[in-house]
Motif scaffolding. Structure first.
Motif, PDB file in Angstrom:
ATOM      1  N   GLU A 358       0.869  -1.175   0.000  1.00 22.60           N
ATOM      2  CA  GLU A 358       0.000   0.000   0.000  1.00 22.60           C
ATOM      3  C   GLU A 358       0.905   1.224   0.000  1.00 22.60           C
ATOM      4  O   GLU A 358       1.705   1.418   0.926  1.00 22.60           O
ATOM      5  CB  GLU A 358      -0.899   0.010   1.237  1.00 22.60           C
ATOM      6  N   ILE A 359       0.810   2.019  -1.030  1.00 26.08           N
ATOM      7  CA  ILE A 359       1.717   3.147  -1.236  1.00 26.08           C
ATOM      8  C   ILE A 359       0.919   4.443  -1.161  1.00 26.08           C
ATOM      9  O   ILE A 359      -0.141   4.562  -1.794  1.00 26.08           O
ATOM     10  CB  ILE A 359       2.440   3.031  -2.593  1.00 26.08           C
ATOM     11  N   THR A 360       1.442   5.393  -0.380  1.00 31.01           N
ATOM     12  CA  THR A 360       0.842   6.718  -0.266  1.00 31.01           C
ATOM     13  C   THR A 360       1.830   7.735  -0.808  1.00 31.01           C
ATOM     14  O   THR A 360       2.984   7.803  -0.349  1.00 31.01           O
ATOM     15  CB  THR A 360       0.500   7.043   1.198  1.00 31.01           C
ATOM     16  N   ILE A 361       1.430   8.512  -1.782  1.00 34.14           N
ATOM     17  CA  ILE A 361       2.311   9.490  -2.418  1.00 34.14           C
ATOM     18  C   ILE A 361       2.507  10.682  -1.489  1.00 34.14           C
ATOM     19  O   ILE A 361       1.548  11.211  -0.904  1.00 34.14           O
ATOM     20  CB  ILE A 361       1.732   9.949  -3.769  1.00 34.14           C
ATOM     21  N   GLY A 362       3.759  11.110  -1.360  1.00 33.10           N
ATOM     22  CA  GLY A 362       4.091  12.299  -0.593  1.00 33.10           C
ATOM     23  C   GLY A 362       4.436  13.460  -1.509  1.00 33.10           C
ATOM     24  O   GLY A 362       3.567  14.049  -2.152  1.00 33.10           O
ATOM     25  N   GLU A 363       5.733  13.793  -1.600  1.00 33.71           N
ATOM     26  CA  GLU A 363       6.171  14.917  -2.420  1.00 33.71           C
ATOM     27  C   GLU A 363       6.667  14.481  -3.796  1.00 33.71           C
ATOM     28  O   GLU A 363       7.258  15.285  -4.523  1.00 33.71           O
ATOM     29  CB  GLU A 363       7.274  15.693  -1.699  1.00 33.71           C
ATOM     30  N   LEU A 364       6.438  13.247  -4.156  1.00 33.60           N
ATOM     31  CA  LEU A 364       6.829  12.782  -5.486  1.00 33.60           C
ATOM     32  C   LEU A 364       5.902  13.396  -6.527  1.00 33.60           C
ATOM     33  O   LEU A 364       4.677  13.324  -6.405  1.00 33.60           O
ATOM     34  CB  LEU A 364       6.758  11.257  -5.555  1.00 33.60           C
ATOM     35  N   SER A 365       6.473  13.971  -7.568  1.00 36.69           N
ATOM     36  CA  SER A 365       5.698  14.634  -8.618  1.00 36.69           C
ATOM     37  C   SER A 365       5.828  13.861  -9.928  1.00 36.69           C
ATOM     38  O   SER A 365       6.586  12.909 -10.040  1.00 36.69           O
ATOM     39  CB  SER A 365       6.187  16.073  -8.813  1.00 36.69           C
ATOM     40  N   GLY A 366       5.080  14.310 -10.915  1.00 33.20           N
ATOM     41  CA  GLY A 366       5.089  13.659 -12.212  1.00 33.20           C
ATOM     42  C   GLY A 366       3.907  12.718 -12.371  1.00 33.20           C
ATOM     43  O   GLY A 366       2.887  12.821 -11.670  1.00 33.20           O
ATOM     44  N   ARG A 367       4.047  11.761 -13.285  1.00 30.56           N
ATOM     45  CA  ARG A 367       2.990  10.793 -13.567  1.00 30.56           C
ATOM     46  C   ARG A 367       3.422   9.349 -13.339  1.00 30.56           C
ATOM     47  O   ARG A 367       2.582   8.460 -13.327  1.00 30.56           O
ATOM     48  CB  ARG A 367       2.498  10.949 -15.013  1.00 30.56           C
ATOM     49  N   LEU A 368       4.713   9.113 -13.185  1.00 30.04           N
ATOM     50  CA  LEU A 368       5.203   7.757 -12.990  1.00 30.04           C
ATOM     51  C   LEU A 368       4.744   7.233 -11.636  1.00 30.04           C
ATOM     52  O   LEU A 368       4.860   7.922 -10.616  1.00 30.04           O
ATOM     53  CB  LEU A 368       6.721   7.724 -13.081  1.00 30.04           C
ATOM     54  N   LEU A 369       4.248   6.001 -11.624  1.00 25.75           N
ATOM     55  CA  LEU A 369       3.672   5.409 -10.423  1.00 25.75           C
ATOM     56  C   LEU A 369       4.629   4.344  -9.891  1.00 25.75           C
ATOM     57  O   LEU A 369       4.898   3.354 -10.567  1.00 25.75           O
ATOM     58  CB  LEU A 369       2.312   4.791 -10.755  1.00 25.75           C
ATOM     59  N   PRO A 370       5.160   4.529  -8.678  1.00 26.16           N
ATOM     60  CA  PRO A 370       6.110   3.533  -8.138  1.00 26.16           C
ATOM     61  C   PRO A 370       5.418   2.212  -7.831  1.00 26.16           C
ATOM     62  O   PRO A 370       4.281   2.168  -7.364  1.00 26.16           O
ATOM     63  CB  PRO A 370       6.626   4.202  -6.852  1.00 26.16           C
ATOM     64  N   ALA A 371       6.131   1.118  -8.075  1.00 32.75           N
ATOM     65  CA  ALA A 371       5.612  -0.218  -7.791  1.00 32.75           C
ATOM     66  C   ALA A 371       6.764  -1.204  -7.864  1.00 32.75           C
ATOM     67  O   ALA A 371       7.733  -1.010  -8.607  1.00 32.75           O
ATOM     68  CB  ALA A 371       4.523  -0.617  -8.791  1.00 32.75           C
ATOM     69  N   VAL A 372       6.661  -2.272  -7.086  1.00 28.21           N
ATOM     70  CA  VAL A 372       7.629  -3.354  -7.168  1.00 28.21           C
ATOM     71  C   VAL A 372       7.412  -4.087  -8.492  1.00 28.21           C
ATOM     72  O   VAL A 372       6.274  -4.306  -8.926  1.00 28.21           O
ATOM     73  CB  VAL A 372       7.466  -4.313  -5.975  1.00 28.21           C
ATOM     74  N   ALA A 373       8.494  -4.478  -9.132  1.00 28.04           N
ATOM     75  CA  ALA A 373       8.373  -5.207 -10.397  1.00 28.04           C
ATOM     76  C   ALA A 373       7.935  -6.648 -10.128  1.00 28.04           C
ATOM     77  O   ALA A 373       8.403  -7.261  -9.172  1.00 28.04           O
ATOM     78  CB  ALA A 373       9.721  -5.208 -11.113  1.00 28.04           C
ATOM     79  N   THR A 374       7.072  -7.243 -10.914  1.00 30.43           N
ATOM     80  CA  THR A 374       6.297  -6.677 -12.006  1.00 30.43           C
ATOM     81  C   THR A 374       4.847  -6.575 -11.538  1.00 30.43           C
ATOM     82  O   THR A 374       4.304  -7.565 -11.051  1.00 30.43           O
ATOM     83  CB  THR A 374       6.386  -7.599 -13.228  1.00 30.43           C
ATOM     84  N   PRO A 375       4.196  -5.394 -11.647  1.00 27.04           N
ATOM     85  CA  PRO A 375       2.827  -5.258 -11.125  1.00 27.04           C
ATOM     86  C   PRO A 375       1.831  -6.082 -11.934  1.00 27.04           C
ATOM     87  O   PRO A 375       1.915  -6.172 -13.150  1.00 27.04           O
ATOM     88  CB  PRO A 375       2.556  -3.754 -11.264  1.00 27.04           C
ATOM     89  N   ARG A 376       0.867  -6.678 -11.233  1.00 26.92           N
ATOM     90  CA  ARG A 376      -0.193  -7.437 -11.909  1.00 26.92           C
ATOM     91  C   ARG A 376      -1.589  -7.021 -11.464  1.00 26.92           C
ATOM     92  O   ARG A 376      -2.574  -7.422 -12.070  1.00 26.92           O
ATOM     93  CB  ARG A 376      -0.010  -8.930 -11.695  1.00 26.92           C
TER      94      ARG A 376
END
Length: 829
Positions: A358-376
């Motif tokens: 469960e990831i909560t975005i803080g001050e990260l900007s842009g459109r790229l979404l962080p995730a552990v490889a490989t998301p399903r």
């Protein structure tokens, strides 16, 4: 009663034909929700028309639209609940109305039935059923009423395109239902009561026989035509249907998201910035160990090997597979996706581990979404996905507080198989093997040296990893940049000038380039190192390279140095040889006297009885030698002029600007002040100014040594010699006034000083304009295709003026040999 019974099959045929379009379209959707919703729309639209048949025609459409709105609202709610989308029904429906068509055509197959991918098919199905029912039932034209369902069915086939198997059975059922509806709805013959029983019976029997015979004959003819003409017609049709998705632009990202590698240096300077917060769950649903007190990880100073293997979780932000010699880019084609993403096929020699975060975005900007490889699977956010790189984006952009849950299949290769694993080759991996033009020669030599000592692919990759970890320093304040000149300076630049040190950006980029030069398929990944729970700060951001192995997939490497080890100088293990080493000054040969000198023949006598006189031989030899030397000099002059014209006048504006810059650097080389590949264009411009005016930084060359045509000291001496007349003139002018020299002499001195001043002004102007040429070169490098012909012409003028000004500062003998020196012809272009 019979008429009522005959009227029932037509509505049923319309419902079935309209619902079959949903069956065809549902083949590219995940789950059965879409076919069910479209079947409900088909039934509801036709039922409203049947129920309102006795009402005025103008009242049917408003009633049907109201019923459609109710069914659509209920369907939107069902789709939103199934997809787990937040927000009110009004917001979800409004967003679907705005973006339904482009998202439907850019969605990833299989398409998840979300409100934005369901709305358009739902409304189209209802309108097709309404129109068909009104024309067939109220207007009594059944065949014309079939047109809307037929168009809807054809549209469904077009949208599916080549993304599903041919819809053979739905099409057969569609045609059969339409035929049954037409047969049943046929008008009856004349009333039997109006004709005598005997003749009527005979007449009906004759009509039926004639119709049966005609139908049989027609069937035979149609079947025969299909058998005869069908194969020819099918051969003319392309076997792969057109995919409408290629005509729609998929979701795009900004430049910062296309190349996030440049953000590493900025994050390293602010390591305490909290970019996101992570909570990792085990497959049984319990939180990961260590959640109570997660330690912070500063990736700007600590590599991954500082962490115990298995405790650190790499969260991937983007995978960069394309490199053009200037920038590493993602190069992805994103498709809108639902919660369920395409399942990755694990390599035969790897194991899969499920990671749920469960990831909560803080001050990260842009459109790229962080995730552990490989998301399903992703829930809580609408995403777009690129299956080839595994990169996720949120098209609307990241916002503080955004919370989503992502389930990933983390692949772990079998380390025991790495030593004997091979790497793939061919067109399928050409993208991750491509090496852009313009590779500095020291990089090629270093890659060749490491490859010669290590034959197996894994050994080569490990050799590159160890070489970078042992010889270079990881710092947080290194400037960003991973173009060829930046990598050359990082690898070979002098330590006292900032070389051989960098962030993970330079380490990962250098590994990937050296790997590709030795035949390894490589890519660069940007992400974060996390303990699995707690905040992820900017200091945890870093880049790492990956290598593709047969049967094992992508394997990460860690070329970062250990924090407790002092890097060894690069010169201890690699000292490249210059491309064109300067010729050594060989001593003049010594003529040794002979013990018994031969007698000298008479000056006018022949050398032998049949030979030519000695003066003739000597004169002919000297003349031939002069002709040969002259021919060589003229050839060199013509080749040098052709080289200059080709650089300044041929090619597109970008190539001509680059050619003008090569003219300037060749001139500095001829003047004895060469510049290394590690210098930026603005730094070269400063050295060019110093070479002409004497101001600015000295012309020291960076390691490794390149071509030289003299020492900087010689150039400075020649420059001082060129400025000597003006100083001497000033001295003479002062002495003349003090000693009472004649006015004519004083005027001559003033004219001499004025000419020297004009000459110095022209040189200064030419040196200043080189900075303008450096700006044009940077524009060509970082914004290809934007240079104009006017800028190219300006670059040629600036280069010509500077070369002339620099040549004027050299000695007379140096100026004489300037145009025929062969050095620029054999220097790398």
């Amino acid at each position: 009663m019979a008429a009522a019974l005959r009227a029932v099959p037509v509505p049923l045929a319309l419902i079935a034909m309209t619902a079959l379009a949903g069956v065809v379209l549902g083949r590219v959707y995940a789950g059965p929700l879409l076919p069910r919703l479209l079947a409900g729309a088909a039934f509801g639209s036709v039922l409203v028309s049947v129920a309102a048949r006795r009402l005025p025609s103008w009242l049917v459409a408003p009633l049907s639209v109201l019923a459609m709105a109710g069914w659509t609202a209920w369907s939107m709610r069902q789709a939103a609940v199934l997809a787990g989308l937040p927000g009110s029904l009004a917001d979800v429906t409004a967003d679907a109305a705005r973006n339904g068509i482009p998202r439907l055509l850019t969605a990833m197959i299989p398409i998840e039935p979300t409100p934005d991918t369901v709305l358009v098919p739902l409304v189209a199905t209802w309108l097709a059923g309404l129109t068909g029912a009104e024309v067939a039932l109220r207007g009594g034209r059944v065949l014309a009423g079939y047109l809307p369902p037929v168009l809807l069915y054809a549209g469904a086939l077009y949208v599916v395109g080549p993304n599903a198997a041919p819809a053979i059975w739905p099409t057969v059922v569609f045609v059969a239902v339409a035929a049954v509806g037409l047969v049943v709805s046929a008008r009856p013959g004349p009333d039997a009561g109006a004709v005598d029983a005997g003749p009527a019976t005979t007449l009906r029997a004759a009509v039926r026989l004639r119709l049966a015979a005609g139908a049989a004959f027609g069937t035979v003819v149609v079947v025969g035509l299909v058998a005869a003409i069908g194969p020819t017609v099918v051969a003319q049709v392309d076997g792969r249907p057109v995919d409408p998705r290629r005509y729609v632009e998929p979701p795009q990202v900004e430049t910062l998201d296309e190349s996030p590698l440049v953000r590493i240096s900025g994050w390293a300077l602010h390591p305490e910035q909290e970019l996101l917060r992570v909570r990792t769950e085990r497959p049984d649903g319990a939180p990961a160990a260590g959640a109570a007190a997660p330690p912070d990880i500063d990736r700007s100073a600590r590599p991954a090997d500082d962490l115990p293997r298995g405790d650190g979780v790499r969260i991937r932000l983007a995978v960069l597979s394309d490199y053009d010699g200037v920038t590493w880019r993602v190069g992805a084609t994103y498709r809108n996706a639902g919660r369920i993403l395409p399942t990755a096929t694990p390599a035969p020699g790897s194991t899969m581990e499920t990671v749920r975060q469960e990831i909560t975005i803080g001050e990260l900007s842009g459109r790229l979404l962080p995730a552990v490889a490989t998301p399903r699977e992703v829930s809580g956010a609408r995403v777009a996905y690129d299956p080839s790189t595994g990169t996720l984006i949120r098209p609307e952009g990241l916002t503080p507080g955004l919370r989503y849950t992502v389930t990933s299949d983390r692949e772990r290769p079998d380390e025991n198989l790495l030593a004997i694993a091979n790497v793939p080759a061919g067109d399928s991996v050409a993208r991750v093997l491509r090496v852009a033009d313009g590779v500095p020669e020291p990089l090629r030599r270093l890659s060749a040296q490491l490859a010669e000592e290590n034959g197996a692919p894994y050994a080569r990759a490990t050799a590159v990893e160890q070489f970078l970890a042992e010889h270079y320093r990881l710092v947080a304040d290194a400037p960003s940049g991973h173009a060829y000149p930046n990598l050359a300076f990082f690898l070979f630049g002098p330590r006292n000038a900032g070389g051989q040190r960098g962030t993970s950006e330079q380490f990962a980029a250098a590994f990937a380039v050296l790997g590709r030069l030795s035949g390894l398929p490589t890519r660069v990944v940007v992400g974060f190192e996390s303990t699995g729970d707690g905040p992820v700060r900017a200091g945890a951001a870093y880049a790492w390279p990956e290598v593709l192995f047969d049967g094992l997939g992508w394997v990460p490497f860690d070329p970062l140095p250990r924090p407790d080890e002092e890097p060894r100088p690069v010169e201890e293990d690699f000292r490249p040889v210059p491309d064109d080493p300067p010729p050594s000054e060989a001593p003049e040969p010594t003529v040794e006297p002979t013990a018994s000198p031969e007698p000298v023949a008479a000056a006018d006598g022949p050398a032998d009885g049949n030979g030519l006189p000695t003066p003739v031989l000597v004169g002919g030899g000297a003349g031939g030698l002069l002709l040969l030397v002259g021919a060589v000099l003229l050839t060199l002059l013509a080749m040098r002029r052709a080289l200059t014209r080709g650089r300044l006048e041929r090619g597109d504006p970008g190539e001509r600007i680059a050619g003008a810059w090569r003219e300037v650097t060749d001139a500095l080389w001829l003047a004895g002040q060469p510049v290394g590949p590690d210098l930026a264009a603005t730094e070269v411009a400063l050295r060019a100014r110093h070479a002409v005016t004497g101001s600015g930084p000295p012309g020291d060359t960076a390691w490794p040594p390149g071509d030289t045509a003299g020492s900087p000291g010689d150039g400075a001496a020649e420059q001082a010699g060129a400025q000597a007349p003006a100083s001497a003139g000033a001295a003479r002018y002062g002495s003349a006034e003090s000693t009472g020299t004649s006015r004519a002499d004083l005027a001559a001195v003033r004219r001499s000083q004025h000419g020297a001043l004009l000459e110095d002004t022209a040189r200064t102007r030419a040196a200043d304009e080189v900075e303008e040429l450096a700006g044009l070169l940077n524009q060509v490098a970082f914004a290809p295709g934007t240079a104009t012909p006017e800028q190219a012409a300006r670059a040629a003028a600036v280069a010509t003026a500077y070369v002339a000004a620099l040549r004027a500062t050299r000695s007379r003998w140096h100026r004489l040999l300037w145009s025929v020196h062969p050095g620029p012809l054999r220097r790398p272009r």
